[in-house]
Design an enzyme around this catalytic site. Structure first.
Site, PDB file in Angstrom:
ATOM      1  N   LYS A   1       9.094  -6.610   0.515  1.00 18.73           N
ATOM      2  CA  LYS A   1       9.042  -5.720   1.744  1.00 18.73           C
ATOM      3  C   LYS A   1       7.526  -5.022   1.815  1.00 18.73           C
ATOM      4  O   LYS A   1       7.239  -4.586   2.953  1.00 18.73           O
ATOM      5  CB  LYS A   1       9.897  -4.665   1.934  1.00 18.73           C
ATOM      6  CG  LYS A   1      11.312  -5.430   1.758  1.00 18.73           C
ATOM      7  CD  LYS A   1      12.365  -4.399   2.015  1.00 18.73           C
ATOM      8  CE  LYS A   1      13.670  -4.626   1.733  1.00 18.73           C
ATOM      9  NZ  LYS A   1      14.140  -4.479   0.038  1.00 18.73           N
ATOM     10  N   GLY A   2       6.989  -4.836   0.717  1.00 12.84           N
ATOM     11  CA  GLY A   2       5.878  -4.150   0.635  1.00 12.84           C
ATOM     12  C   GLY A   2       4.699  -4.455   1.538  1.00 12.84           C
ATOM     13  O   GLY A   2       3.769  -3.594   1.727  1.00 12.84           O
TER      14      GLY A   2
ATOM     15  N   GLU B   1      -0.317  -9.636  -0.092  1.00  8.74           N
ATOM     16  CA  GLU B   1       0.730  -8.795  -1.218  1.00  8.74           C
ATOM     17  C   GLU B   1       0.161  -7.385  -1.184  1.00  8.74           C
ATOM     18  O   GLU B   1      -0.802  -7.120  -0.777  1.00  8.74           O
ATOM     19  CB  GLU B   1       0.510  -9.266  -2.677  1.00  8.74           C
ATOM     20  CG  GLU B   1       1.165  -8.662  -3.637  1.00  8.74           C
ATOM     21  CD  GLU B   1       2.709  -8.750  -3.729  1.00  8.74           C
ATOM     22  OE1 GLU B   1       3.179  -8.222  -2.617  1.00  8.74           O
ATOM     23  OE2 GLU B   1       3.207  -9.121  -4.518  1.00  8.74           O
TER      24      GLU B   1
ATOM     25  N   ASP C   1      -0.203  -5.471 -10.004  1.00  8.97           N
ATOM     26  CA  ASP C   1      -0.080  -4.679 -11.082  1.00  8.97           C
ATOM     27  C   ASP C   1      -0.175  -5.350 -12.275  1.00  8.97           C
ATOM     28  O   ASP C   1      -1.107  -5.976 -12.844  1.00  8.97           O
ATOM     29  CB  ASP C   1       1.242  -3.914 -10.817  1.00  8.97           C
ATOM     30  CG  ASP C   1       1.557  -2.833 -11.946  1.00  8.97           C
ATOM     31  OD1 ASP C   1       0.734  -2.260 -12.321  1.00  8.97           O
ATOM     32  OD2 ASP C   1       2.734  -2.796 -12.321  1.00  8.97           O
TER      33      ASP C   1
ATOM     34  N   LYS D   1      -4.489  -3.026  -9.349  1.00  6.71           N
ATOM     35  CA  LYS D   1      -4.613  -2.059 -10.438  1.00  6.71           C
ATOM     36  C   LYS D   1      -4.900  -2.950 -11.634  1.00  6.71           C
ATOM     37  O   LYS D   1      -4.121  -3.203 -12.545  1.00  6.71           O
ATOM     38  CB  LYS D   1      -3.026  -1.651 -10.598  1.00  6.71           C
ATOM     39  CG  LYS D   1      -2.671  -0.199 -10.302  1.00  6.71           C
ATOM     40  CD  LYS D   1      -1.726   0.354 -10.676  1.00  6.71           C
ATOM     41  CE  LYS D   1      -0.503   0.745  -9.661  1.00  6.71           C
ATOM     42  NZ  LYS D   1       0.761   1.090 -10.305  1.00  6.71           N
TER      43      LYS D   1
ATOM     44  N   PHE E   1       0.919   5.511 -10.044  1.00  9.74           N
ATOM     45  CA  PHE E   1       1.882   4.717  -9.040  1.00  9.74           C
ATOM     46  C   PHE E   1       1.704   5.441  -7.831  1.00  9.74           C
ATOM     47  O   PHE E   1       1.701   6.583  -7.658  1.00  9.74           O
ATOM     48  CB  PHE E   1       3.448   5.450  -9.588  1.00  9.74           C
ATOM     49  CG  PHE E   1       4.187   4.456  -9.032  1.00  9.74           C
ATOM     50  CD1 PHE E   1       4.789   3.224  -9.226  1.00  9.74           C
ATOM     51  CD2 PHE E   1       5.299   4.983  -7.868  1.00  9.74           C
ATOM     52  CE1 PHE E   1       5.719   2.470  -8.823  1.00  9.74           C
ATOM     53  CE2 PHE E   1       6.308   4.223  -7.168  1.00  9.74           C
ATOM     54  CZ  PHE E   1       6.407   3.080  -7.502  1.00  9.74           C
TER      55      PHE E   1
ATOM     56  N   ASP F   1       6.992   1.592  -1.869  1.00 11.23           N
ATOM     57  CA  ASP F   1       8.139   2.465  -1.936  1.00 11.23           C
ATOM     58  C   ASP F   1       8.162   3.172  -3.293  1.00 11.23           C
ATOM     59  O   ASP F   1       7.732   2.810  -4.081  1.00 11.23           O
ATOM     60  CB  ASP F   1       9.433   1.500  -1.748  1.00 11.23           C
ATOM     61  CG  ASP F   1       9.656   0.429  -2.841  1.00 11.23           C
ATOM     62  OD1 ASP F   1       8.605  -0.103  -3.240  1.00 11.23           O
ATOM     63  OD2 ASP F   1      10.717   0.741  -3.664  1.00 11.23           O
TER      64      ASP F   1
ATOM     65  N   ARG G   1       8.439   3.745   2.585  1.00 15.92           N
ATOM     66  CA  ARG G   1       7.404   2.715   2.973  1.00 15.92           C
ATOM     67  C   ARG G   1       6.797   2.984   4.436  1.00 15.92           C
ATOM     68  O   ARG G   1       5.982   2.503   4.887  1.00 15.92           O
ATOM     69  CB  ARG G   1       8.200   1.471   3.052  1.00 15.92           C
ATOM     70  CG  ARG G   1       9.048   1.114   1.847  1.00 15.92           C
ATOM     71  CD  ARG G   1       9.362  -0.509   2.177  1.00 15.92           C
ATOM     72  NE  ARG G   1      10.320  -0.983   1.114  1.00 15.92           N
ATOM     73  CZ  ARG G   1      10.078  -1.551  -0.028  1.00 15.92           C
ATOM     74  NH1 ARG G   1       8.256  -1.720  -0.173  1.00 15.92           N
ATOM     75  NH2 ARG G   1      10.797  -1.982  -1.157  1.00 15.92           N
TER      76      ARG G   1
HETATM   77  P1  IMP Z   1       3.457  -6.955 -10.718  1.00 13.62           P
HETATM   78  O1  IMP Z   1       4.253  -8.361 -10.768  1.00 13.62           O
HETATM   79  O2  IMP Z   1       3.664  -6.248 -11.899  1.00 13.62           O
HETATM   80  O3  IMP Z   1       1.992  -7.376 -10.305  1.00 13.62           O
HETATM   81  O4  IMP Z   1       4.040  -6.224  -9.611  1.00 13.62           O
HETATM   82  C1  IMP Z   1       3.985  -6.242  -8.350  1.00 13.62           C
HETATM   83  C2  IMP Z   1       4.852  -5.425  -7.482  1.00 13.62           C
HETATM   84  O5  IMP Z   1       5.271  -4.322  -8.192  1.00 13.62           O
HETATM   85  C3  IMP Z   1       4.155  -5.162  -6.235  1.00 13.62           C
HETATM   86  O6  IMP Z   1       4.536  -6.006  -5.328  1.00 13.62           O
HETATM   87  C4  IMP Z   1       5.060  -3.811  -5.961  1.00 13.62           C
HETATM   88  O7  IMP Z   1       6.021  -4.048  -5.166  1.00 13.62           O
HETATM   89  C5  IMP Z   1       5.573  -3.308  -7.090  1.00 13.62           C
HETATM   90  N1  IMP Z   1       4.353  -2.199  -7.632  1.00 13.62           N
HETATM   91  C6  IMP Z   1       3.578  -2.295  -8.544  1.00 13.62           C
HETATM   92  N2  IMP Z   1       2.827  -1.008  -8.500  1.00 13.62           N
HETATM   93  C7  IMP Z   1       3.462  -0.391  -7.650  1.00 13.62           C
HETATM   94  C8  IMP Z   1       3.151   1.013  -7.319  1.00 13.62           C
HETATM   95  O8  IMP Z   1       2.281   1.830  -7.731  1.00 13.62           O
HETATM   96  N3  IMP Z   1       3.725   1.616  -6.259  1.00 13.62           N
HETATM   97  C9  IMP Z   1       4.989   1.226  -5.614  1.00 13.62           C
HETATM   98  N4  IMP Z   1       5.246  -0.336  -6.169  1.00 13.62           N
HETATM   99  C10 IMP Z   1       4.389  -1.053  -7.159  1.00 13.62           C
HETATM  100 MG    MG Z   2       5.880  -6.292  -3.667  1.00  9.65          MG
END
Ligand code: IMP
Ligand code: MG
Length: 180
Positions: free
Chosen positions: A42-43, A98, A102, A130, A151, A158, A164
């Protein structure tokens, strides 16, 4: 209030102007071709809405829902698909939209999955990146802001499913981190 302890990292004003700049770049790159924008729920919601309204191309919209986080602030590394696309992407130009990259686990899984469905092209557009947290080799084609290892929440992102709806992006104060 959690927002009173948090610092604003990116203001609504800066979000809007950077998103417009990236939208112009995408419009120029695709030069009138049709593009399917795939939002990752949903982000992505506010980013997706603001970005697509600045795009000057024939575009279609579809969404996927993926879950890679529990209530905590670090990725579980496991990716689960909650909602797939409604239609085939075969032969289409696809841009995945997206909120944040992260570890990169979510998008590398998604890019592999969608690439196997024979799109004409596939690119990634992220609001935030990041890079210092990356666990897999993955680079976005379009990125609005590179941010430090903090974060963040608001503007679609969220904290345990809340906040959100905020207009700006905030850095979560350490005392407010959800329990893992
Ligand atoms: P990844 O698979 O580790 O790249 O994570 C991506 C998902 O983690 C993103 O789509 C977000 O939903 C969540 N996420 C990663 N970092 C943050 C943050 O700092 N705040 C909120 N959600 C995050
Ligand atoms: Mg996400």
């Amino acid at each position: 209030m959690l927002t009173e302890r948090a610092k604003i990292l990116i203001s609504e004003h800066d979000l809007k102007s950077k998103i417009k700049e990236i939208a112009n770049k995408i419009s120029a790159d695709y030069n009138g071709e049709e593009v399917l924008f795939v939002g990752i729920l949903k982000g992505c919601i506010h980013f997706y809405s603001d970005l697509t309204r600045e795009i000057n191309l024939p575009l279609t919209m579809d969404f996927m829902a993926i879950s890679s986080y529990g209530a905590g602030t670090s990725s579980s590394g496991e990716v689960k698909m909650l909602k797939d696309l409604d239609k085939s992407i075969c032969g289409k130009n696809v841009i995945i939209v997206e909120d944040i990259i992260d570890s990169g686990n979510t998008l590398s899984y998604l890019k592999r999955l969608l690439s196997s469905r024979q799109p004409k092209s596939i690119k990634i557009c992220t609001l935030l990146d990041k890079p210092s947290r990356r666990k897999v080799n993955l680079d976005p084609d379009y990125c609005c802001f590179t941010i430090p290892d903090e974060f963040v929440f608001g503007y679609g992102l969220d904290v345990d499913q809340k906040y959100r709806n905020l207009k700006d992006i905030y850095i979560l104060a350490p005392e407010d981190y959800p329990k893992e």
